[in-house]
Scaffold this active site. Sequence first.
Site, PDB file in Angstrom:
ATOM      1  N   HIS A  34       0.862  -1.185   0.000  1.00  0.00           N
ATOM      2  CA  HIS A  34       0.000   0.000   0.000  1.00  0.00           C
ATOM      3  C   HIS A  34       0.899   1.235   0.000  1.00  0.00           C
ATOM      4  O   HIS A  34       2.135   1.123  -0.014  1.00  0.00           O
ATOM      5  CB  HIS A  34      -0.974  -0.027   1.186  1.00  0.00           C
ATOM      6  N   HIS A  37       4.065   1.319   2.128  1.00  0.00           N
ATOM      7  CA  HIS A  37       5.242   0.643   1.565  1.00  0.00           C
ATOM      8  C   HIS A  37       5.846   1.476   0.425  1.00  0.00           C
ATOM      9  O   HIS A  37       7.064   1.613   0.318  1.00  0.00           O
ATOM     10  CB  HIS A  37       4.860  -0.725   0.982  1.00  0.00           C
TER      11      HIS A  37
END
Length: 285
Positions: A34, A37
């Site tokens: 997501h 990250h």
Amino acid sequence: METIDKIDKCRSTMQKLREQGNKIGFVPTMGFLHEGHLSLIRMAKRDCDKVAISIFVNPMQFGPDEDFKKYPRDIKRDTSLAEKEGVDYIFNPSVKEMYGQDHKTTVEVKELSSVMCGKYRPGHFAGVATVVLKLFNIINAHKAYFGEKDYQQLVIIKKMVADLNLDIEIESGPIVREEDGLALSSRNRYLSREERENAIVLYRCLNIARDMIAGGENDLEIVKKRVMEELKGNEFVRKVDYFDFRDPLTLQEKKRIKKGDGEILAAVAAWIGSTRLIDNIMIKV
Ligand code: PAF
């Protein structure tokens, strides 16, 4: 971009990159990427010549009744997201490749691992520290990037790196939030629509704490009582594991503060239905 699933291949590839003078940045993940990250990947891209990420759902950090089996996985989607961000290598080993048949060693960062989440997830941080050390040994990066949402994990990894004289720099990236403030997490996808709407109560409580402290309250027990009322008053909060104030470096609990103390960590772990969520903020004192 290259995906590697074998340890030897990964090690020799990284070794070659080093010999060619590249600075390697590493973002360890359990996949289902997501924005949190991706923001770490962007930091690594900014700082380093080559970026490697790992995608490995690590069984060692899940308790027997936890969500290892149902943890969301989507390697196709992750690969395409990583490629768009300009990741150079994905290390995506199997459990067998990482742990073989007879793995016996664990890394334990004492004290820091037994408070907060460690109290409710025994063995979790030993699982994290062990896999992160293994990944560090395999990737051999110059820098590794961790999100501040897992603040306790970050403190534990930094301590492990210092205690074991590991030759790697640890960088951290701020929590990425949805528009309404909910911290991004792969586990948010377990939430029903109503649970999702109510999950914001965690961040609201952290802000209530910040406002009370900014307003001059220095007895943290009083702040905690107010926050617990808010949490327990929400019908979607099934259980609160903790709402704590902690020293950001030692993770020791704080009951009172005085001006000039610097920063304190406010951290919460609570169950929204059957999903355990964590969040934190740093409060200036
Ligand atoms: O934060 C995570 O996703 C995991 O704990 C990590 C650091 C990848 C280790 O499995």
